[in-house]
Structures are given as structure tokens and as C-alpha cells.
Design an enzyme around this catalytic site. Structure first.
Site, PDB file in Angstrom:
ATOM      1  N   LYS A  76       0.831  -1.205   0.000  1.00 43.83           N
ATOM      2  CA  LYS A  76       0.000   0.000   0.000  1.00 43.83           C
ATOM      3  C   LYS A  76       0.863   1.252   0.000  1.00 43.83           C
ATOM      4  O   LYS A  76       1.910   1.308   0.647  1.00 43.83           O
ATOM      5  CB  LYS A  76      -0.930  -0.022   1.214  1.00 43.83           C
ATOM      6  CG  LYS A  76      -1.991   1.085   1.219  1.00 43.83           C
ATOM      7  CD  LYS A  76      -2.929   0.927   2.399  1.00 43.83           C
ATOM      8  CE  LYS A  76      -3.943   2.042   2.478  1.00 43.83           C
ATOM      9  NZ  LYS A  76      -4.849   1.891   3.646  1.00 43.83           N
ATOM     10  N   SER A 151      -9.598   2.128   2.959  1.00 42.18           N
ATOM     11  CA  SER A 151      -8.665   2.889   2.147  1.00 42.18           C
ATOM     12  C   SER A 151      -7.634   2.041   1.402  1.00 42.18           C
ATOM     13  O   SER A 151      -6.898   2.568   0.557  1.00 42.18           O
ATOM     14  CB  SER A 151      -7.931   3.915   3.024  1.00 42.18           C
ATOM     15  OG  SER A 151      -7.137   3.263   4.018  1.00 42.18           O
ATOM     16  N   SER A 152      -7.570   0.735   1.708  1.00 41.92           N
ATOM     17  CA  SER A 152      -6.634  -0.136   0.973  1.00 41.92           C
ATOM     18  C   SER A 152      -7.269  -0.547  -0.347  1.00 41.92           C
ATOM     19  O   SER A 152      -7.439  -1.735  -0.653  1.00 41.92           O
ATOM     20  CB  SER A 152      -6.268  -1.358   1.824  1.00 41.92           C
ATOM     21  OG  SER A 152      -5.730  -0.965   3.066  1.00 41.92           O
ATOM     22  N   ILE A 172      -7.441   1.327  10.058  1.00 40.20           N
ATOM     23  CA  ILE A 172      -7.639   2.091  11.286  1.00 40.20           C
ATOM     24  C   ILE A 172      -9.113   2.191  11.650  1.00 40.20           C
ATOM     25  O   ILE A 172      -9.468   2.716  12.701  1.00 40.20           O
ATOM     26  CB  ILE A 172      -6.990   3.484  11.164  1.00 40.20           C
ATOM     27  CG1 ILE A 172      -6.620   4.055  12.530  1.00 40.20           C
ATOM     28  CG2 ILE A 172      -7.882   4.446  10.388  1.00 40.20           C
ATOM     29  CD1 ILE A 172      -5.705   5.250  12.479  1.00 40.20           C
ATOM     30  N   GLY A 173      -9.986   1.667  10.762  1.00 40.84           N
ATOM     31  CA  GLY A 173     -11.416   1.647  11.040  1.00 40.84           C
ATOM     32  C   GLY A 173     -12.160   0.643  10.175  1.00 40.84           C
ATOM     33  O   GLY A 173     -13.379   0.565  10.236  1.00 40.84           O
ATOM     34  N   GLY A 174     -11.393  -0.088   9.348  1.00 46.94           N
ATOM     35  CA  GLY A 174     -11.990  -1.051   8.422  1.00 46.94           C
ATOM     36  C   GLY A 174     -11.280  -1.086   7.090  1.00 46.94           C
ATOM     37  O   GLY A 174     -11.737  -1.741   6.157  1.00 46.94           O
ATOM     38  N   SER A 175     -10.145  -0.407   6.976  1.00 47.89           N
ATOM     39  CA  SER A 175      -9.518  -0.157   5.677  1.00 47.89           C
ATOM     40  C   SER A 175      -8.868  -1.368   5.030  1.00 47.89           C
ATOM     41  O   SER A 175      -8.515  -1.322   3.855  1.00 47.89           O
ATOM     42  CB  SER A 175      -8.488   0.970   5.795  1.00 47.89           C
ATOM     43  OG  SER A 175      -9.136   2.201   5.966  1.00 47.89           O
TER      44      SER A 175
END
Length: 457
Positions: A76, A151-152, A172-175
Site C-alpha cells: 500500500k 482505504s486499501s 484504522i477503522g476497516g480499511s
């Protein structure tokens, strides 16, 4: 060869049946064919990859092969690799080449992995989307009109498309879990601190994104080695990452069907999780409901904290630099501009409340299963399923609490919608039981009744 798993490649290299150069060329050909439509990659460097593959080939020929020698991988964009700028998905940052590899990149390179490219992400990693002011719009290989998640974003798309077997995301929250679910791949958000990361931050982890659980387990052997740059990392443990056997009989598995806040759950996702619970019960597990525990106050507090955190990055920019930020992210971050210290502190405190609530709700179970998201992949051009910066986190109620609680959690493909879009099953473990999450994920992968061939473009 582009579709071979890591263990298959290592076995073929050891038997001299195929070389890392041949495999790397096959993956490069796949990328060159798919990438004009998928747009998952940043800093793709086939020449450097072929040079590294040649070095790997020589080590295999001389009996000096390393643990993962010659296996292709992507990393990433926000995980630094030496010599490559780290724009964090935004056109607002200067393109300064990184001076060294971040821990995850360093561990893979030490073990002989062939790094093909970085993968794309949205501005500052603050979207569950492939939308970015710097990178082209990333798309979902199952349906190019849909979003890969984020975000990934590029990592999920690259894994599903067969850009080699190994990919690394951050969460950090589901990425990791959201794009894994929406792209039909496996993604592990490990326990906080299990994989050293730099820079470290509250709740932030790096983790593998792969087509199979075993590939992720193989990566964990390397990624978990210690690094002094992460002062928040766990003490190193030489865990049996590849011992993936588990007896489901007698396991106590909770089912968290409702997030407690946010978007309503899609009926096809509900049916998928219900079916997974039945399959585990038929295999001998005891199944029990886990009541929802996330509240509106918790999610809004988290929103306040992260808006203000984003504004700390964006606020100091010049007007010209700020104009380059994705408008959705800029509008969202500006919501943190006028928050008082007390409001930001209260927001952080709500994240701690969420942490305690997550552990309290799940600690008496061996594992908990749930949806990964309330919806499936949405339109590629949108920043979030609702596409409203005033309601940015309505889709992360199932994932974010387990970042706050440090618990390991994975997304593994469970089914497909009638329209052919993947549905992910989240498997959550007790704190530090990363091995257990991998084992139950492997068991599910073997039991899953809804496997399909990987998408082709």
C-alpha cells in the site's frame, strides 16, 4: 502463474519447475493487461521487479533462497518503500522520495519478495473508497462500475485481479476488511502492535490481503518480526502461523448481526451471515447472539476526533495546496476546524468507551462473526456509500470497534449477491488471538459453499 499462491510458487521454485523471472513476467503481463481499466497501482516498476526476480532466481540456483524468495507482492502506498514518494493519496503533499523501507516493506524485502508496485489509496486514507485527488480512480475487478472499497483500495483490487499472491494494506477503522469484503479476498486486521508499523498511531495496523488464508499466514511469519521504530508494537512471539487446523466442535461463537448504528443491513448480507452461523453450528459450534453495542454517541465522538485530526494535517496548508485536496475530504475535515478542546477530548473518550464496550460484548466467546459492512460494493465514483461528508462513518459500525479494542479481525469471502458482488464475513477473535482468527478463517474457507472463479477483465 499469475494466479498461483505463495506456497505453490515456493514449491515450484524449489523443484526448479519454474523460475521467479518467469513468474514475475507473467504477473507483469497480467498487470499490463488489466491495469488500464483497474487502476490499482502506483509506482509500478517492472524493470526493478525483474532485476529483483533475477537475483531471486540466482539464490534459488545456488541454494541460498530466502523464506519468501521470488514471490510477487504489492505494498500500500502509505507504507514507505525507499526511493518512492508517499503522497498519502492526496495531490496536496510534496513528492519526496522515502529514505528507507517501512517495517512491513523491509521484512518482505529481507525475505526475498519481489515488490512490483505500490497500491492506491484515497486522500489521507480517510475514505472507504478508491477515490483520490492524486491517483486515478481505482475500480473493483468483479464489476468495473463498482468501488473496491478503501482505504486499501488498490490492494483489494490487485489481490482479486491476481497481481501476484501477496498484498499489504493498513486499517484504522476497516480499511483492510472493507475492500477485502467488497473485492472477495481475505484480509486480516491483526491485533494492534502484532505487525510493527511506522509511523504508528492509535488503532492503526498493517496486515495481509490475499486470495487465500494460507497466503496471509505465510506473510505473517515475516511481517511480525520486530522493528525498533514501532514503540507500540507487541513483544515478538514466534507463533505457529502455518498451523491452521482447528476443531470447531465445542467452540462458542457469537453472532453480531446488528451494528447498533448506521446504515440498515442489506438483506442478502443478513442471509449470508445467518447461513454462516448455521454452517458453524452444524459443524459443532455453539452459536449465541451478540447484542449491538455501538451507540450514536460513540460514532459521533469518533467522527469529531478524526475530523480534528485531519484538520491538523490540512489546516496548515496554503490555500493553493488545500485546493488540491479531494473536496469531500476537505469539507469533512473543515468540520473539525471549530471544535473545542473539550469536544475533541470527549470524542477521544468515546473511542475509549467503544473499546471497553467491544471487549465486554465479545470476551466470553471464542470468536464472533458478523457482517463486514451493511452494504456491498457501491458506485466507483462515490466517496462513501452515502456520499455525504456529514455522515461519513455510517458504514463502519461493524469494523471500527475492533480497531479501538485492539482485537484481531478478518474478512473472508462468504457469498455473492444475485448481481455477482462479493459478500464478506467478519471473524473476530479475542485480543492477541491472531492465530485463532486465521484458523477459523481457514476452516470457513474450506466450508464455504459459494466459491467462484476469480474475475477476469
Amino acid at each position: 502463474m499469475a494466479d498461483w499462491s505463495g506456497p505453490e510458487l515456493l514449491d515450484a521454485y524449489a523443484r526448479k519447475q519454474v523460475s521467479p523471472v518467469e513468474v514475475t513476467k507473467a504477473v507483469i503481463a497480467r498487470i499490463e493487461n488489466y491495469e488500464p481499466r483497474l487502476q490499482a497501482l502506483y509506482a509500478f516498476d517492472p524493470d526493478a521487479a525483474l532485476r529483483d526476480a533475477k537475483g531471486s532466481e540466482e539464490r534459488w540456483m545456488t541454494g541460498e533462497a530466502r523464506a519468501l524468495d521470488g514471490v510477487p507482492a504489492t505494498i500500500k502506498e502509505n507504507i514507505a518503500t525507499r526511493g518512492t514518494p508517499v503522497p498519502l493519496g492526496t495531490a496536496a503533499r510534496p513528492l519526496v522520495p522515502a529514505s528507507e523501507d517501512a517495517p512491513s516493506a523491509a521484512r518482505l524485502r529481507e525475505d526475498g519478495v519481489v515488490i512490483l508496485a505500490k497500491t492506491t489509496m484515497p486522500d489521507y486514507g480517510m475514505l472507504s473508497s478508491g477515490l483520490s485527488s492524486f491517483h486515478p480512480l481505482a475500480r473493483n475487478p468483479w464489476d468495473l462500475s463498482k468501488n473496491p472499497g478503501g482505504s486499501s483500495a488498490g490492494a483489494g483490487a490487485a489481490a482479486a485481479a491476481g497481481y501476484g499472491p501477496f498484498h499489504i494494506g493498513t486499517d484504522i477503522g476497516g480499511s483492510i476488511r472493507l475492500p477485502a469484503a467488497w473485492c472477495g479476498v481475505f484480509g486480516l486486521k491483526p491485533s494492534f502492535g502484532r505487525i510493527p508499523i511506522d509511523p504508528t498511531y492509535y488503532g492503526r495496523v498493517a496486515g495481509p490481503m490475499t486470495r487465500t488464508v494460507r497466503d496471509a499466514a505465510l506473510m505473517m511469519k515475516s511481517l511480525t518480526r520486530p522493528d525498533p521504530r514501532d514503540p507500540m508494537s507487541l513483544p515478538y512471539q514466534n507463533l505457529p502461523w502455518l498451523d491452521l487446523g482447528v476443531d470447531i466442535r465445542g467452540l462458542k461463537i457469537g453472532v453480531m448481526m446488528e451494528a447498533g448504528v448506521g446504515m440498515p443491513l442489506d438483506p442478502e448480507i443478513r442471509a449470508t451471515v445467518e447461513n454462516a452461523a448455521k454452517i458453524f453450528a452444524d459443524a459443532g459450534a455453539t452459536i449465541e447472539e451478540v447484542p449491538a453495542f455501538i451507540t450514536r454517541e460513540m460514532l459521533d465522538g469518533l467522527d469529531d476526533f478524526w475530523r480534528q485530526r485531519a484538520w491538523m494535517d490540512i489546516g496548515p496548508l496554503s490555500d493553493e495546496e488545500r485546493s488540491r485536496v479531494l473536496p469531500y475530504i476537505l469539507q469533512w475535515a473543515e468540520g473539525g476546524r471549530s471544535l473545542t478542546g473539550a469536544q475533541v477530548y470527549q470524542g477521544m473518550n468515546q473511542m475509549m468507551v467503544m473499546r471497553h464496550a467491544a471487549v465486554a460484548a465479545t470476551h466470553r466467546f471464542d470468536f464472533v462473526i458478523s457482517p463486514v459492512a451493511p452494504c456491498v460494493a457501491y458506485q466507483a465514483e462515490l466517496a462513501s456509500p452515502i456520499h455525504d461528508p456529514e455522515e461519513p462513518f455510517e458504514h463502519i459500525g461493524y469494523t471500527v470497534a475492533f480497531n479501538m479494542s485492539d482485537q484481531p479481525a478478518a474478512s473472508v469471502n462468504a457469498c455473492f449477491t444475485k448481481a455477482g458482488l462479493p459478500i464478506g464475513l467478519q471473524i473476530i477473535g479475542r485480543r492477541f488471538d491472531d492465530i485463532g482468527v486465521l484458523r477459523l478463517s481457514q476452516a470457513w474457507e474450506e466450508m464455504c459453499p459459494a466459491r467462484r472463479p476469480w474475475p477476469t477483465l
